[in-house]
Design a protein around this motif. Structure first.
Motif, PDB file in Angstrom:
ATOM      1  N   UNK A   1       6.396 -40.012 -34.284  1.00 18.97           N
ATOM      2  CA  UNK A   1       6.437 -39.104 -33.948  1.00 18.97           C
ATOM      3  C   UNK A   1       6.738 -37.845 -35.169  1.00 18.97           C
ATOM      4  N   UNK A   2       6.092 -36.383 -34.585  1.00 16.73           N
ATOM      5  CA  UNK A   2       6.362 -35.475 -35.625  1.00 16.73           C
ATOM      6  C   UNK A   2       6.783 -34.177 -34.648  1.00 16.73           C
ATOM      7  N   UNK A   3       7.472 -33.344 -35.493  1.00 18.69           N
ATOM      8  CA  UNK A   3       8.074 -32.064 -34.709  1.00 18.69           C
ATOM      9  C   UNK A   3       7.488 -30.940 -35.616  1.00 18.69           C
ATOM     10  N   UNK A   4       7.626 -29.768 -34.813  1.00 23.16           N
ATOM     11  CA  UNK A   4       7.270 -28.454 -35.431  1.00 23.16           C
ATOM     12  C   UNK A   4       8.250 -27.387 -34.943  1.00 23.16           C
ATOM     13  N   UNK A   5       8.903 -26.947 -35.701  1.00 22.16           N
ATOM     14  CA  UNK A   5       9.908 -25.636 -35.460  1.00 22.16           C
ATOM     15  C   UNK A   5       9.122 -24.223 -35.456  1.00 22.16           C
ATOM     16  N   UNK A   6       9.626 -23.506 -34.828  1.00 23.28           N
ATOM     17  CA  UNK A   6       8.909 -22.130 -34.845  1.00 23.28           C
ATOM     18  C   UNK A   6       8.972 -21.389 -36.439  1.00 23.28           C
ATOM     19  N   UNK A   7       7.590 -21.158 -36.878  1.00 27.39           N
ATOM     20  CA  UNK A   7       7.674 -20.730 -38.474  1.00 27.39           C
ATOM     21  C   UNK A   7       7.653 -21.649 -39.195  1.00 27.39           C
ATOM     22  N   UNK A   8       7.716 -22.901 -39.030  1.00 32.71           N
ATOM     23  CA  UNK A   8       7.899 -24.106 -40.082  1.00 32.71           C
ATOM     24  C   UNK A   8       6.627 -24.929 -39.696  1.00 32.71           C
ATOM     25  N   UNK A   9       6.191 -25.682 -40.725  1.00 29.72           N
ATOM     26  CA  UNK A   9       5.152 -26.779 -40.881  1.00 29.72           C
ATOM     27  C   UNK A   9       5.361 -28.067 -39.766  1.00 29.72           C
TER      28      UNK A   9
ATOM     29  N   UNK B   1       5.629 -34.095 -31.242  1.00 31.21           N
ATOM     30  CA  UNK B   1       4.359 -34.474 -30.634  1.00 31.21           C
ATOM     31  C   UNK B   1       4.230 -36.212 -31.151  1.00 31.21           C
ATOM     32  N   UNK B   2       3.720 -36.817 -30.450  1.00 28.40           N
ATOM     33  CA  UNK B   2       3.295 -38.085 -30.966  1.00 28.40           C
ATOM     34  C   UNK B   2       1.947 -38.253 -31.110  1.00 28.40           C
ATOM     35  N   UNK B   3       1.757 -39.198 -32.130  1.00 28.07           N
ATOM     36  CA  UNK B   3       0.544 -39.515 -32.834  1.00 28.07           C
ATOM     37  C   UNK B   3       0.074 -40.911 -33.102  1.00 28.07           C
ATOM     38  N   UNK B   4      -1.156 -41.183 -32.973  1.00 31.05           N
ATOM     39  CA  UNK B   4      -1.538 -42.614 -33.215  1.00 31.05           C
ATOM     40  C   UNK B   4      -2.643 -42.645 -34.114  1.00 31.05           C
TER      41      UNK B   4
ATOM     42  N   UNK C   1      -0.784 -36.048 -29.045  1.00 26.20           N
ATOM     43  CA  UNK C   1      -0.362 -35.624 -27.740  1.00 26.20           C
ATOM     44  C   UNK C   1      -0.371 -34.061 -27.729  1.00 26.20           C
ATOM     45  N   UNK C   2       0.014 -33.358 -26.574  1.00 28.68           N
ATOM     46  CA  UNK C   2      -0.046 -32.119 -26.336  1.00 28.68           C
ATOM     47  C   UNK C   2       1.281 -31.582 -26.735  1.00 28.68           C
ATOM     48  N   UNK C   3       2.419 -32.421 -27.097  1.00 29.79           N
ATOM     49  CA  UNK C   3       3.734 -31.940 -27.313  1.00 29.79           C
ATOM     50  C   UNK C   3       4.492 -31.607 -26.217  1.00 29.79           C
ATOM     51  N   UNK C   4       5.877 -31.622 -26.549  1.00 29.01           N
ATOM     52  CA  UNK C   4       6.937 -31.595 -25.432  1.00 29.01           C
ATOM     53  C   UNK C   4       8.080 -30.735 -26.386  1.00 29.01           C
ATOM     54  N   UNK C   5       8.568 -29.714 -25.664  1.00 34.49           N
ATOM     55  CA  UNK C   5       9.511 -28.791 -26.121  1.00 34.49           C
ATOM     56  C   UNK C   5      11.052 -29.460 -26.325  1.00 34.49           C
ATOM     57  N   UNK C   6      11.600 -29.402 -27.326  1.00 29.12           N
ATOM     58  CA  UNK C   6      13.130 -30.004 -27.140  1.00 29.12           C
ATOM     59  C   UNK C   6      13.789 -28.771 -27.667  1.00 29.12           C
TER      60      UNK C   6
END
Length: 125
Positions: free
Chosen positions: A36-44, A95-98, A116-121
């Motif tokens: 799992x990865x994540x991306x916040x607004x304005x961040x990598x 995002x999940x990744x394989x 994956x396409x991502x899901x907002x938390x």
């Protein structure tokens, strides 16, 4: 190839829990390193958690260690991210990744082959 689809995101308050799911189709997840990865607004995009192909080893970012758990359910070809004690700074698209890569250590985004396409938390204070 494998297709990944995330679900389970939403709006919660600080201290709450959420369980994200990443359902795989096309191939069994047992042949992939998953994470799992994540991306916040304005961040990598940043690493959150990953597990090795056989599920023996799990790796976590320091920021989530002790609060998040990555779980694989091979019976339904799904990998979950159990998130407890959520904080506003956990707000991001997850995002999940394989990856076909294997070996020790956490999964890096550069080694991920499928996303994956991502899901907002969103975590409110």
């Amino acid at each position: 190839q494998v297709q990944l689809g995330e679900s389970g995101g939403g709006l919660v308050q600080a201290g709450d829990s959420l369980r994200l799911s990443c359902a795989a189709s096309g191939r069994t997840l047992s042949i992939y390193t998953t994470g799992w990865f994540r991306q916040a607004p304005g961040k990598e995009r940043e690493f959150v958690a990953s597990t090795t192909r056989d599920g023996t080893y799990r790796y976590y970012a320091d920021s989530v260690k002790g609060r998040f758990t990555i779980l694989r359910d091979t019976a339904v070809n799904t990998v979950h991210l159990q998130m407890n004690s959520l904080k506003p700074e956990d707000t991001a698209v997850y995002y999940c990744a394989a990856s076909m890569s294997y070996g020790p250590g956490p999964l890096t985004s550069g080694k991920a082959d499928y996303w994956g396409q991502g899901t907002q938390v969103t975590v409110s204070s």
